[in-house]
Enzyme design. Structure first.
Site, PDB file in Angstrom:
ATOM      1  N   TYR A  24       0.801  -1.223   0.000  1.00 49.86           N
ATOM      2  CA  TYR A  24       0.000   0.000   0.000  1.00 49.86           C
ATOM      3  C   TYR A  24       0.837   1.278   0.000  1.00 49.86           C
ATOM      4  O   TYR A  24       0.282   2.381  -0.014  1.00 49.86           O
ATOM      5  CB  TYR A  24      -0.910   0.015   1.234  1.00 49.86           C
ATOM      6  CG  TYR A  24      -1.817  -1.188   1.326  1.00 49.86           C
ATOM      7  CD1 TYR A  24      -2.914  -1.322   0.492  1.00 49.86           C
ATOM      8  CD2 TYR A  24      -1.559  -2.202   2.240  1.00 49.86           C
ATOM      9  CE1 TYR A  24      -3.748  -2.426   0.561  1.00 49.86           C
ATOM     10  CE2 TYR A  24      -2.386  -3.315   2.322  1.00 49.86           C
ATOM     11  CZ  TYR A  24      -3.475  -3.430   1.482  1.00 49.86           C
ATOM     12  OH  TYR A  24      -4.282  -4.525   1.560  1.00 49.86           O
ATOM     13  N   HIS A  29      -4.498   6.092  -0.573  1.00 49.01           N
ATOM     14  CA  HIS A  29      -5.006   5.873   0.782  1.00 49.01           C
ATOM     15  C   HIS A  29      -3.917   6.056   1.834  1.00 49.01           C
ATOM     16  O   HIS A  29      -4.227   6.204   3.020  1.00 49.01           O
ATOM     17  CB  HIS A  29      -5.594   4.462   0.876  1.00 49.01           C
ATOM     18  CG  HIS A  29      -6.959   4.400   1.482  1.00 49.01           C
ATOM     19  ND1 HIS A  29      -7.836   5.470   1.512  1.00 49.01           N
ATOM     20  CD2 HIS A  29      -7.613   3.378   2.116  1.00 49.01           C
ATOM     21  CE1 HIS A  29      -8.961   5.101   2.110  1.00 49.01           C
ATOM     22  NE2 HIS A  29      -8.841   3.853   2.498  1.00 49.01           N
ATOM     23  N   PHE A  74      -4.742  -1.131  10.127  1.00 47.71           N
ATOM     24  CA  PHE A  74      -5.475  -1.061   8.865  1.00 47.71           C
ATOM     25  C   PHE A  74      -6.557   0.012   9.005  1.00 47.71           C
ATOM     26  O   PHE A  74      -7.037   0.313  10.100  1.00 47.71           O
ATOM     27  CB  PHE A  74      -6.049  -2.397   8.404  1.00 47.71           C
ATOM     28  CG  PHE A  74      -4.974  -3.305   7.855  1.00 47.71           C
ATOM     29  CD1 PHE A  74      -4.575  -3.192   6.532  1.00 47.71           C
ATOM     30  CD2 PHE A  74      -4.340  -4.231   8.664  1.00 47.71           C
ATOM     31  CE1 PHE A  74      -3.560  -3.990   6.018  1.00 47.71           C
ATOM     32  CE2 PHE A  74      -3.322  -5.039   8.171  1.00 47.71           C
ATOM     33  CZ  PHE A  74      -2.934  -4.919   6.845  1.00 47.71           C
ATOM     34  N   ASN A  76      -9.698   0.623   8.435  1.00 44.83           N
ATOM     35  CA  ASN A  76     -11.049   0.524   8.985  1.00 44.83           C
ATOM     36  C   ASN A  76     -11.079   0.477  10.502  1.00 44.83           C
ATOM     37  O   ASN A  76     -12.155   0.594  11.093  1.00 44.83           O
ATOM     38  CB  ASN A  76     -11.751  -0.723   8.432  1.00 44.83           C
ATOM     39  CG  ASN A  76     -12.013  -0.620   6.945  1.00 44.83           C
ATOM     40  OD1 ASN A  76     -11.603   0.339   6.289  1.00 44.83           O
ATOM     41  ND2 ASN A  76     -12.692  -1.608   6.397  1.00 44.83           N
ATOM     42  N   ASP A 101      -6.609  10.946   2.828  1.00 43.42           N
ATOM     43  CA  ASP A 101      -6.956  11.131   1.423  1.00 43.42           C
ATOM     44  C   ASP A 101      -8.435  11.477   1.294  1.00 43.42           C
ATOM     45  O   ASP A 101      -9.257  11.081   2.124  1.00 43.42           O
ATOM     46  CB  ASP A 101      -6.644   9.867   0.629  1.00 43.42           C
ATOM     47  CG  ASP A 101      -7.442   8.661   1.110  1.00 43.42           C
ATOM     48  OD1 ASP A 101      -7.367   8.335   2.315  1.00 43.42           O
ATOM     49  OD2 ASP A 101      -8.150   8.042   0.299  1.00 43.42           O
ATOM     50  N   ASN A 122     -13.562   5.248   5.524  1.00 36.27           N
ATOM     51  CA  ASN A 122     -13.698   4.302   6.634  1.00 36.27           C
ATOM     52  C   ASN A 122     -12.776   4.615   7.804  1.00 36.27           C
ATOM     53  O   ASN A 122     -13.098   4.305   8.956  1.00 36.27           O
ATOM     54  CB  ASN A 122     -13.472   2.872   6.145  1.00 36.27           C
ATOM     55  CG  ASN A 122     -14.621   2.376   5.292  1.00 36.27           C
ATOM     56  OD1 ASN A 122     -15.767   2.769   5.491  1.00 36.27           O
ATOM     57  ND2 ASN A 122     -14.323   1.517   4.341  1.00 36.27           N
TER      58      ASN A 122
END
Length: 199
Positions: A24, A29, A74, A76, A101, A122
């Site tokens: 990632y 993100h 992570f 969420n 973002d 999220n």
């Protein structure tokens, strides 16, 4: 591993959102992670340690003692990390800035604001659910894909930036400038300057 204990002198908490892991690193993100790393580079912040379900470091930044946090839960579940840091520092929500973002802003645009909704993000949903909505957000425009299909949007923000490395570096630098301005001048003045181009 010893529990990370922040200094009692911490005045501000700056949180950069992202997802852990090399898959990632170059994605929209993870722009929050990049901004925290840029601030650390600029100000000679010590190497981050493990704490609050994330990577955490503290240092003087623009004359204020700042805690820099990258949740590694992570996206969420980012709220768990932020809530833990907030409990430890006992800061007000107005002293917490979350960098993230935002697909509803064109690439390169920034918006600094206190409170508001999640905009479908999220990470913000998770944070707001645990600490309430009245923290400061720096929304970093990454543009949106041509489709509103959730799967397409997810792939867009989790895939590498379409823009050049130079453009992403410039965006990261502009966002770090905005954080510094918030630390220097406070929300009202900083938002007036950062948001001026929002029209």
């Amino acid at each position: 591993m010893a529990l990370f204990r922040p200094s009692p002198h911490v005045e501000r908490l700056v949180v950069g959102l992202g997802n852990p892991g090399p898959a990632y690193e170059g994605s929209p993100h993870n722009i929050g992670y990049r901004v925290v790393e840029e601030l650390s580079r600029r100000h000679g912040v010590p190497r981050a340690k493990r704490g609050f379900d994330g990577r955490v470091a503290e240092s003087m930044v623009r004359g204020r003692f700042v805690l820099l946090l990258q949740p590694t839960t992570f996206m969420n579940d980012s709220g768990r990390s932020v809530a833990a840091a907030l409990r430890a520092t006992k800061l007000r929500l107005a002293d917490v800035l979350v960098v993230h973002d935002h697909i509803d802003l064109p690439f390169g645009r920034l918006r600094l604001m206190e409170g508001g909704g999640s905009g479908g993000h999220n990470g913000l949903k998770s944070i707001t659910g645990l600490i309430g909505p009245d923290y400061v957000r720096l929304r970093v425009g990454v543009d949106r894909p041509p489709s509103t299909d959730p799967d397409v949007v997810a792939e867009y923000v989790l895939s590498p930036f379409r823009e050049s490395r130079a453009e992403v570096d410039a965006l990261t630098a502009s966002a770090a400038d905005a954080v510094e301005l918030w630390l220097d001048a406070g929300l009202e003045e900083a938002a007036g300057a950062v948001n001026r181009l929002d029209g």
